[in-house]
Scaffold this motif. Structure first.
Motif, PDB file in Angstrom:
ATOM      1  N   LEU A  50       7.536  10.727  -5.795  1.00  0.00           N
ATOM      2  CA  LEU A  50       8.971  10.577  -6.024  1.00  0.00           C
ATOM      3  C   LEU A  50       9.340   9.569  -7.106  1.00  0.00           C
ATOM      4  O   LEU A  50      10.219   9.842  -7.914  1.00  0.00           O
ATOM      5  CB  LEU A  50       9.677  10.206  -4.707  1.00  0.00           C
ATOM      6  CG  LEU A  50      10.009  11.357  -3.780  1.00  0.00           C
ATOM      7  CD1 LEU A  50      10.623  10.819  -2.502  1.00  0.00           C
ATOM      8  CD2 LEU A  50      10.936  12.348  -4.423  1.00  0.00           C
ATOM      9  N   PRO A  51       8.700   8.396  -7.185  1.00  0.00           N
ATOM     10  CA  PRO A  51       9.100   7.436  -8.228  1.00  0.00           C
ATOM     11  C   PRO A  51       8.845   7.933  -9.648  1.00  0.00           C
ATOM     12  O   PRO A  51       9.455   7.431 -10.596  1.00  0.00           O
ATOM     13  CB  PRO A  51       8.255   6.205  -7.935  1.00  0.00           C
ATOM     14  CG  PRO A  51       7.829   6.333  -6.538  1.00  0.00           C
ATOM     15  CD  PRO A  51       7.745   7.803  -6.261  1.00  0.00           C
ATOM     16  N   PHE A  52       7.967   8.914  -9.814  1.00  0.00           N
ATOM     17  CA  PHE A  52       7.599   9.372 -11.145  1.00  0.00           C
ATOM     18  C   PHE A  52       8.364  10.610 -11.605  1.00  0.00           C
ATOM     19  O   PHE A  52       8.217  11.042 -12.737  1.00  0.00           O
ATOM     20  CB  PHE A  52       6.096   9.645 -11.198  1.00  0.00           C
ATOM     21  CG  PHE A  52       5.267   8.446 -10.825  1.00  0.00           C
ATOM     22  CD1 PHE A  52       5.271   7.317 -11.637  1.00  0.00           C
ATOM     23  CD2 PHE A  52       4.514   8.439  -9.667  1.00  0.00           C
ATOM     24  CE1 PHE A  52       4.518   6.204 -11.287  1.00  0.00           C
ATOM     25  CE2 PHE A  52       3.779   7.340  -9.313  1.00  0.00           C
ATOM     26  CZ  PHE A  52       3.775   6.216 -10.138  1.00  0.00           C
ATOM     27  N   LYS A  53       9.173  11.178 -10.719  1.00  0.00           N
ATOM     28  CA  LYS A  53       9.930  12.379 -11.076  1.00  0.00           C
ATOM     29  C   LYS A  53      11.197  11.996 -11.827  1.00  0.00           C
ATOM     30  O   LYS A  53      11.857  11.035 -11.508  1.00  0.00           O
ATOM     31  CB  LYS A  53      10.312  13.169  -9.828  1.00  0.00           C
ATOM     32  CG  LYS A  53       9.148  13.838  -9.152  1.00  0.00           C
ATOM     33  CD  LYS A  53       9.624  14.681  -7.994  1.00  0.00           C
ATOM     34  CE  LYS A  53       8.442  15.401  -7.365  1.00  0.00           C
ATOM     35  NZ  LYS A  53       8.873  16.224  -6.240  1.00  0.00           N
TER      36      LYS A  53
END
Length: 55
Positions: A50-53
């Motif tokens: 999620l943090p990289f999307k």
């Protein structure tokens, strides 16, 4: 100061509170551990990305 604390802890029925609080902590900790261990691997992988999307 220590005499005041010792005198307070000598009251009748107060020795049950540490036992109750430890029991509640242990039950919540074990319940959360079981909850975390039952996650599916796909869900964990999705949540970790999620943090990289970009949205």
């Amino acid at each position: 100061m220590l005499k005041f604390v010792k005198h307070t802890m000598d009251s009748d029925g107060i020795e049950i509170y540490p036992i109750i609080s430890l029991s509640i902590f242990f039950v919540v900790f074990v319940a959360y551990f079981i909850y975390a261990m039952t996650y599916k691997k796909e869900t964990i992988k999705e949540l970790s990305e999620l943090p990289f999307k970009d949205n």
